[in-house]
Write a protein that holds these residues in place. Sequence first.
Motif, PDB file in Angstrom:
ATOM      1  N   UNK A 327       0.838  -1.190   0.000  1.00  0.00           N
ATOM      2  CA  UNK A 327       0.000   0.000   0.000  1.00  0.00           C
ATOM      3  C   UNK A 327       0.882   1.252   0.000  1.00  0.00           C
ATOM      4  N   UNK A 328       0.651   2.177  -0.916  1.00  0.00           N
ATOM      5  CA  UNK A 328       1.410   3.428  -0.880  1.00  0.00           C
ATOM      6  C   UNK A 328       1.011   4.247   0.352  1.00  0.00           C
ATOM      7  N   UNK A 329       1.925   5.067   0.835  1.00  0.00           N
ATOM      8  CA  UNK A 329       1.707   5.785   2.089  1.00  0.00           C
ATOM      9  C   UNK A 329       0.531   6.744   2.031  1.00  0.00           C
ATOM     10  N   UNK A 330       0.224   7.268   0.835  1.00  0.00           N
ATOM     11  CA  UNK A 330      -0.851   8.249   0.712  1.00  0.00           C
ATOM     12  C   UNK A 330      -2.240   7.617   0.631  1.00  0.00           C
ATOM     13  N   UNK A 336      -8.216  -2.512   3.434  1.00  0.00           N
ATOM     14  CA  UNK A 336      -7.238  -3.234   2.606  1.00  0.00           C
ATOM     15  C   UNK A 336      -5.839  -2.879   3.087  1.00  0.00           C
ATOM     16  N   UNK A 337      -5.072  -3.857   3.525  1.00  0.00           N
ATOM     17  CA  UNK A 337      -3.727  -3.586   4.034  1.00  0.00           C
ATOM     18  C   UNK A 337      -2.704  -3.431   2.922  1.00  0.00           C
ATOM     19  N   UNK A 338      -3.064  -3.846   1.702  1.00  0.00           N
ATOM     20  CA  UNK A 338      -2.171  -3.686   0.559  1.00  0.00           C
ATOM     21  C   UNK A 338      -2.754  -2.638  -0.398  1.00  0.00           C
ATOM     22  N   UNK A 339      -2.252  -2.594  -1.599  1.00  0.00           N
ATOM     23  CA  UNK A 339      -2.657  -1.602  -2.595  1.00  0.00           C
ATOM     24  C   UNK A 339      -4.129  -1.765  -2.940  1.00  0.00           C
ATOM     25  N   UNK A 340      -4.882  -0.663  -2.913  1.00  0.00           N
ATOM     26  CA  UNK A 340      -6.299  -0.695  -3.255  1.00  0.00           C
ATOM     27  C   UNK A 340      -6.513  -0.053  -4.622  1.00  0.00           C
ATOM     28  N   UNK A 341      -7.346  -0.670  -5.445  1.00  0.00           N
ATOM     29  CA  UNK A 341      -7.723  -0.168  -6.769  1.00  0.00           C
ATOM     30  C   UNK A 341      -9.178   0.284  -6.697  1.00  0.00           C
ATOM     31  N   UNK A 342      -9.499   1.511  -7.141  1.00  0.00           N
ATOM     32  CA  UNK A 342      -8.759   2.442  -7.970  1.00  0.00           C
ATOM     33  C   UNK A 342      -8.402   3.703  -7.174  1.00  0.00           C
TER      34      UNK A 342
END
Length: 447
Positions: A327-330, A336-342
Amino acid sequence: MRTPNSPHISGRWRRIGSAAAATGALLIAGLGTAAHADAATPHKVSSKAIAAAVAKAHVQYSSVCGTTPKKGYAACNALRVTGGTTAFQEEQAVKKGVKPATVSPKASSATPTGYGPSDLQDAYGLTAASANNGSGQTVAIVDAYDDPNAAADLATYRSYYGLPACTVANGCFKKVSQTGSTTSLPTANSGWAGEISLDLDMVSAIAPNAHILLVEAKSATDANLGTAVNEAVKLGAKFVSNSYGGSESSSDTSYDSSYYNHPGVAITASAGDEGYGAEYPAASKYVTAVGGTALSTASNARGWTETVWKTSSTEGTGSGCSAYDAKPSWQTDTGCTKRMIADVSAVADPATGVSVYDSYGADGTGWNTYGGTSASAPIIASVYALAGTPGSSDYPSQYPYLDTSALNDVTSGNNGTCSTSYFCTARTGYDGPTGLGTPQGLAAFGG
């Protein structure tokens, strides 16, 4: 089933029974493109009459790049309307008091039947910016295979809508292979040619003063497409649009570092067209993942309204929680603990689709109506270009999170069923299908 490395790719057919039912928001749909002199309203038509006409709209459409690709490959996310009547055709017919024209499965229209530049600019608050910004910027389009008619089709689109010429001769348009060659190009492919036409036309519609660089990968493998992204950046593009994707894999984090980690460059990627579910490279933490909406005119202050694009349980904008990417800091959603789309979104519903000129298509050639998140990704890349060059050490995917008030929040619709509601259902504030919302001018896309 398509073969991913085959030079000819056929699409599968889809049908929308009712544009109004399919999008859940087509209460009043219209198209006011100034270039369409023959579309002028001859007499006052009530919103109720227009809504009734739009409710009759139904279209068939196909994926120009076929079905889900095998591991290690990507498919483009372009959908071409192949039959039925669009909401635009229904609305124009009721205004003129005539029977609506229909789209033929084997032939495109003699004139556009989707949103044009003035519509998109108006919908996203870009009319002044599109006229005055973008000069000196280069928006790169990355796709697979060659479109031999790309320059000619681009010229036709821009001429029809009265946009400045963008040609090889005047230095505005350049087409290269993934190695940068202008002469040794990939094998031509009619499916991806439709995708290329869509991408080039959307850059033209949003940022008509920008230069366009088309980088063609030799095939639709993740590695070749990623190499093409690197070439686009090497050639100086600060804005790179990727309208393709495939399933996530454990290799994605290595692809991130090899192909998509470019500080100072705004890289966009389509969220996908198969409803709820994560897709790569949209899942990369280094890109702006772009979801899709249904866009229609309305009697509100904005003049437009949007909802999540969903045709069925398996057809609509993608979204989801990545299985691999950090997941990016922003990005601060907590489910969601990882990258969320969109991250953000723009129009993608074929029922409220955009006009595209393509003379190398597998079936219909000429004017077509297109949808899919292949439309929304280049739209957002072009908005970034209008906003100006990113900071040299910035990841522009964070920009929208710094000024969420400068976006149109999309709060209705869903793209499927999921255990965590906002992963697949629109709400006030951030949600998976539409991210933070759609452009409302440039403030959310500049550093």
